[in-house]
Design a protein around this motif. Structure first.
Motif, PDB file in Angstrom:
ATOM      1  N   SER A  52       7.198  31.224 -49.973  1.00  0.00           N
ATOM      2  CA  SER A  52       8.607  31.027 -49.639  1.00  0.00           C
ATOM      3  C   SER A  52       9.363  30.582 -50.888  1.00  0.00           C
ATOM      4  O   SER A  52       8.921  29.677 -51.593  1.00  0.00           O
ATOM      5  N   ILE A  53      10.515  31.202 -51.141  1.00  0.00           N
ATOM      6  CA  ILE A  53      11.338  30.756 -52.271  1.00  0.00           C
ATOM      7  C   ILE A  53      12.022  29.433 -51.947  1.00  0.00           C
ATOM      8  O   ILE A  53      12.552  28.772 -52.831  1.00  0.00           O
ATOM      9  N   PHE A  54      11.997  29.036 -50.685  1.00  0.00           N
ATOM     10  CA  PHE A  54      12.666  27.812 -50.252  1.00  0.00           C
ATOM     11  C   PHE A  54      11.741  26.605 -50.253  1.00  0.00           C
ATOM     12  O   PHE A  54      12.164  25.502 -50.564  1.00  0.00           O
ATOM     13  N   THR A  55      10.457  26.825 -49.904  1.00  0.00           N
ATOM     14  CA  THR A  55       9.525  25.701 -49.817  1.00  0.00           C
ATOM     15  C   THR A  55       8.365  25.808 -50.798  1.00  0.00           C
ATOM     16  O   THR A  55       7.666  24.817 -51.024  1.00  0.00           O
ATOM     17  N   GLY A  56       8.121  27.002 -51.324  1.00  0.00           N
ATOM     18  CA  GLY A  56       7.002  27.204 -52.237  1.00  0.00           C
ATOM     19  C   GLY A  56       5.652  27.317 -51.540  1.00  0.00           C
ATOM     20  O   GLY A  56       4.619  27.336 -52.194  1.00  0.00           O
ATOM     21  N   ARG A  57       5.664  27.408 -50.210  1.00  0.00           N
ATOM     22  CA  ARG A  57       4.407  27.454 -49.459  1.00  0.00           C
ATOM     23  C   ARG A  57       4.194  28.825 -48.827  1.00  0.00           C
ATOM     24  O   ARG A  57       5.097  29.392 -48.222  1.00  0.00           O
ATOM     25  N   ARG A  58       2.969  29.298 -48.947  1.00  0.00           N
ATOM     26  CA  ARG A  58       2.580  30.583 -48.365  1.00  0.00           C
ATOM     27  C   ARG A  58       2.610  30.532 -46.838  1.00  0.00           C
ATOM     28  O   ARG A  58       3.010  31.488 -46.184  1.00  0.00           O
ATOM     29  N   ARG A  59       2.203  29.429 -46.272  1.00  0.00           N
ATOM     30  CA  ARG A  59       2.084  29.341 -44.813  1.00  0.00           C
ATOM     31  C   ARG A  59       3.436  29.395 -44.102  1.00  0.00           C
ATOM     32  O   ARG A  59       3.486  29.604 -42.893  1.00  0.00           O
ATOM     33  N   ASP A  60       4.527  29.212 -44.828  1.00  0.00           N
ATOM     34  CA  ASP A  60       5.853  29.242 -44.209  1.00  0.00           C
ATOM     35  C   ASP A  60       6.405  30.659 -44.045  1.00  0.00           C
ATOM     36  O   ASP A  60       7.425  30.855 -43.399  1.00  0.00           O
ATOM     37  N   ILE A  61       5.725  31.661 -44.624  1.00  0.00           N
ATOM     38  CA  ILE A  61       6.230  33.041 -44.631  1.00  0.00           C
ATOM     39  C   ILE A  61       5.660  33.855 -43.479  1.00  0.00           C
ATOM     40  O   ILE A  61       4.465  33.813 -43.204  1.00  0.00           O
ATOM     41  N   GLU A  62       6.535  34.616 -42.825  1.00  0.00           N
ATOM     42  CA  GLU A  62       6.107  35.643 -41.883  1.00  0.00           C
ATOM     43  C   GLU A  62       7.025  36.846 -42.086  1.00  0.00           C
ATOM     44  O   GLU A  62       8.089  36.741 -42.689  1.00  0.00           O
ATOM     45  N   TRP A  63       6.586  37.984 -41.589  1.00  0.00           N
ATOM     46  CA  TRP A  63       7.369  39.212 -41.697  1.00  0.00           C
ATOM     47  C   TRP A  63       8.085  39.462 -40.375  1.00  0.00           C
ATOM     48  O   TRP A  63       7.474  39.347 -39.316  1.00  0.00           O
ATOM     49  N   ARG A  64       9.365  39.802 -40.466  1.00  0.00           N
ATOM     50  CA  ARG A  64      10.149  40.096 -39.264  1.00  0.00           C
ATOM     51  C   ARG A  64      10.871  41.424 -39.428  1.00  0.00           C
ATOM     52  O   ARG A  64      11.437  41.707 -40.477  1.00  0.00           O
ATOM     53  N   GLU A  65      10.864  42.197 -38.360  1.00  0.00           N
ATOM     54  CA  GLU A  65      11.595  43.458 -38.377  1.00  0.00           C
ATOM     55  C   GLU A  65      13.086  43.183 -38.230  1.00  0.00           C
ATOM     56  O   GLU A  65      13.499  42.341 -37.430  1.00  0.00           O
ATOM     57  N   VAL A  66      13.885  43.888 -39.026  1.00  0.00           N
ATOM     58  CA  VAL A  66      15.351  43.795 -38.956  1.00  0.00           C
ATOM     59  C   VAL A  66      15.899  45.205 -38.811  1.00  0.00           C
ATOM     60  O   VAL A  66      15.219  46.192 -39.092  1.00  0.00           O
ATOM     61  N   SER A  67      17.147  45.303 -38.386  1.00  0.00           N
ATOM     62  CA  SER A  67      17.743  46.619 -38.131  1.00  0.00           C
ATOM     63  C   SER A  67      17.976  47.422 -39.405  1.00  0.00           C
ATOM     64  O   SER A  67      17.972  48.647 -39.382  1.00  0.00           O
ATOM     65  N   GLY A  68      18.212  46.738 -40.507  1.00  0.00           N
ATOM     66  CA  GLY A  68      18.542  47.429 -41.739  1.00  0.00           C
ATOM     67  C   GLY A  68      20.017  47.728 -41.872  1.00  0.00           C
ATOM     68  O   GLY A  68      20.477  48.213 -42.902  1.00  0.00           O
ATOM     69  N   LYS A  69      20.785  47.418 -40.840  1.00  0.00           N
ATOM     70  CA  LYS A  69      22.229  47.636 -40.918  1.00  0.00           C
ATOM     71  C   LYS A  69      22.864  46.523 -41.730  1.00  0.00           C
ATOM     72  O   LYS A  69      22.413  45.382 -41.702  1.00  0.00           O
ATOM     73  N   GLY A  70      23.921  46.892 -42.451  1.00  0.00           N
ATOM     74  CA  GLY A  70      24.568  45.895 -43.275  1.00  0.00           C
ATOM     75  C   GLY A  70      25.881  46.388 -43.842  1.00  0.00           C
ATOM     76  O   GLY A  70      26.435  47.399 -43.413  1.00  0.00           O
TER      77      GLY A  70
END
Length: 145
Positions: A52-70
């Protein structure tokens, strides 16, 4: 007069894969966009990283699907490209702020230079690669309000 942008879909690309980014590429096989999410801070991050760029910990990261719209945050129209892209000019590359608040950069297809604007709504366009993965591009989202 409308300037047609080339889509650069036939440009051969050498795409490097890193172990920690493989979920991104695996999801593209199904034309899905997944982004890393920090569970501790409830924020998305892109490009993929091992922590995580916010906490520096690997365990805080997960992958989530997003729509891709923007929404187009910024863009450039290239009139001179690197060797692999020469002869494909002009083409456009846009930084898009996804609806989940993180920016991704990709090429633009199905759009004229006059139509491409900051604030324009876009959605993913998935270009198939020989290995079964897909490369993300942006295209206008004509259905967006």
């Amino acid at each position: 007069m409308s300037i047609t942008l080339h889509d650069t879909l036939d440009v051969k690309r050498d795409i490097k894969h890193y172990d920690f980014g493989m979920p991104f590429w695996e999801a593209t096989r199904s034309k899905k966009l997944v982004i890393q999410y920090c569970k501790a801070t409830k924020k998305y991050q892109h490009f993929p990283r091992p922590v995580s760029i916010f906490t520096g910990r690997r365990r805080d990261i997960e992958w989530r699907e997003v729509s891709g719209k923007g929404t187009v945050f910024s863009f450039t129209i290239a009139h001179r490209g690197p060797p692999a892209f020469q002869g494909q000019e002009p083409y456009a590359v846009a930084s898009v702020t996804l609806d989940v608040g993180v920016n991704l950069i990709a090429g633009v297809v199905n759009c004229t230079a006059e139509d491409l604007k900051i604030g324009m709504k876009v959605k993913p366009y998935w270009h198939p690669l020989a290995n079964g993965e897909h490369l993300l591009f942006w295209q206008p989202d004509k259905d967006a309000a």
